[in-house]
Design an enzyme around this catalytic site. Structure first.
Site, PDB file in Angstrom:
ATOM      1  CB  ALA A  43      -0.895  -0.052   0.814  1.00 54.82           C
ATOM      2  CB  ALA A  48      -0.576   1.160  -3.712  1.00 56.74           C
ATOM      3  CG  HIS A 267       1.332  -5.055 -22.019  1.00 53.11           C
ATOM      4  ND1 HIS A 267       0.300  -5.843 -20.759  1.00 53.11           N
ATOM      5  CD2 HIS A 267       2.157  -4.677 -21.315  1.00 53.11           C
ATOM      6  CE1 HIS A 267       1.026  -5.269 -19.934  1.00 53.11           C
ATOM      7  NE2 HIS A 267       1.974  -4.266 -19.816  1.00 53.11           N
TER       8      HIS A 267
END
Length: 524
Positions: A43, A48, A267
């Site tokens: 976090a 985050a 990707h």
């Protein structure tokens, strides 16, 4: 043109679908009566701060989360909710009229500080979660915004200490999913020993982008395209990812992985699988992922002959220090690093639909523009009667920036003379859907986790096939210390890449470039 009213109506329908038991279908529904708790590991980190907390706020703001949903951050740093709130503010996009709801969002947040390699912190975390849930039945989502080095310890502690006893549990994992086939398989085996596959959400945020999600509709919802989507009509497919900036002080992290692992193996290969897969039986997530795996199994492993590798040099005429700094001049990068910052690879699909059609993947940093797109180039018109002036048709799917779909075609120039010119049929989203809100990729994907849809997440067998394709070339580059070709910061990349495209049946005329509905002369 979509109006603001229509946009809100669409949002209302989504909310109704999410909450109504009579509108249940795969990936569009959650139980709004059961408490949900969203736990963010890491976090205190950039992901985050810049993506996860802002995404949760946007979903909360738009009433797209089940009620009640609460949030709890976990990291080693000694922080408070207020300090996280302050760090996140530049990325939250809060409007003045939303201030009250914004404060309500943060009132639903808690934070626990602890280590990743011991039980004590996780026991404190679980106690906090039980307090937040009033010890009632609750569903829990765990987001691992963490380096791979701590995945194993964290997931073991989640399994042993933090799992909801009565509700469901889902774990979101960020790439990289290993460095090669062996390390990826070891991670998959570890996770499989702790969780069921339907509890694991391996996130590739490109699968949440608007135009990537649109690929299936474009392909299978339009007869005019689906009937020509094969080797009889298509000459080559070029899938591009370009960034106009270098590593900018993150070279040490980037040097560990390189552009192939960072972009191409995940990707771009995911986009390729959506372009090339066969029509699934249905839109059920497993039916779609089954077809993606089938086409990946048909792809040969890359060899050095299939590739062009590059590494950027500083541009003496650069407008800032970053532009004047070459990759190996980054103080966090070794002076003799061979890590590619540019890569082009030609993939071959050995099946009936695509035999002989090159799929060219290219990606790079410190290039001349920011762009991600899919370019489907059709074959030359047989028996050309226009003295060789006919250019190839191209279907271009622009992923970023500025979502768009346009088709390059030949028409007669306006006027008295019988001249032909290249133009386009253009669906630029900012023009066609001017007032529509396009969610961020993370918004779509995190909402999918709440709903239990794994359609846009990577399954373990997809991952296994992806590493099969790329591991041999990655090992060869590292063992043989293959030197990348240098290119200048702000350029189009190595000239050898253009030649490789030409060798693989991609033609570029150099006379036309799309600018969201405006044509101009430019280099591709």
């Amino acid at each position: 043109m979509a109006t603001q009213k229509e946009d809100h109506t669409a949002l209302d329908l989504i909310i109704k679908s999410l909450k109504s038991p009579t509108m249940v279908c795969e990936g569009t529904h959650f139980d709004g009566k059961i408490p949900h708790t969203f736990v963010i590991f890491g976090a205190s980190g950039d992901l985050a701060k810049k993506k996860i907390y802002p995404t949760l706020w946007w979903l909360y703001r738009d009433d797209l989360l089940p009620k009640p949903t609460k949030f709890c951050g976990y990291a080693r740093s000694m922080l408070t909710v207020d300090s996280i709130k302050e760090q996140c503010l530049p990325y939250m996009k809060v409007q003045p009229h939303e201030q009250k709801k914004y404060e309500e969002f943060w009132a639903l947040n808690e934070y626990v500080s602890g280590r990743y390699d011991g039980r004590t912190g996780f026991e404190l975390l679980n106690q906090q979660l039980e307090i937040m849930e009033n010890k009632n039945k609750a569903n829990r989502i765990f987001y691992l915004a963490l380096p791979p080095s701590v995945f194993e310890e964290v997931t073991v502690n989640i399994k042993q200490i933090c799992m909801s006893v009565c509700g469901w549990n889902r774990v979101i994992i960020e790439k990289p999913f290993g460095r090669d086939d062996a390390s990826s398989q070891a991670l998959s085996d570890h996770l499989a020993g702790l969780f069921q596959e339907d509890q694991l959400y391996r996130i590739d945020h490109y699968l949440g982008k608007e135009m990537v999600q649109n690929l299936m509709t474009i392909r299978f919802g339009n007869k005019i395209l689906s009937s020509t989507w094969n080797r009889e009509n298509i000459a080559s497919v070029l899938i591009t990812f370009k960034e106009p900036f270098g590593t900018q002080g993150r070279g040490g992290y980037f040097d560990e992985f390189g552009i192939i692992r960072d972009v191409m193996q995940n990707h771009l290969l995911q986009i390729l699988s959506l372009v090339a897969m066969e029509k699934p039986v249905s839109c059920h997530p497993d039916d779609i992922r089954d077809e993606k795996v089938k086409v990946l199994k048909s792809i040969e492993a890359l060899t050095l002959d299939d590739m062009v590798l590059g590494q950027y040099l500083g541009n003496p005429q650069g407008t800032n220090d970053d532009a004047r700094t070459g990759y190996v001049e980054d103080p966090t990068v070794s002076n003799d690093s061979n890590t590619p910052t540019y890569a082009l690879g030609v993939l071959k699909i050995n099946n009936e639909r695509w035999q002989g059609v090159p799929f060219i993947l290219r990606c790079g940093k410190a290039l001349n523009e920011r762009k991600a797109e899919v370019r489907i180039q059709y074959q030359d018109v047989p028996g050309d009667i226009f003295e060789g002036n006919t250019k190839r048709n191209e279907l271009v799917i622009r992923v970023q920036p500025g979502e768009a779909l346009y088709f390059k075609m030949m028409t007669k120039s306006p006027g008295i003379t019988f001249d032909i010119e290249e133009t386009e049929l253009d669906l630029t989203y900012e023009h066609r859907y001017k007032d529509s809100y396009l969610p961020d990729a993370y918004e779509r994907l995190i909402l999918d986790v709440f709903c239990g849809s794994q359609m846009h997440f990577v399954r373990s067998d997809e991952l296994r096939e992806a590493w099969r394709i790329f591991t041999p070339i990655l090992h060869q580059i590292e063992k043989e210390h293959i030197r990348p070709i240098t290119y200048q910061y702000g350029s189009r990349g190595p000239k050898e890449a253009d030649r490789k495209c030409e060798e693989n049946n991609f033609k570029y005329s150099g006379s036309y470039k799309w600018h969201g509905g405006k044509a101009a002369t430019s280099n591709h």
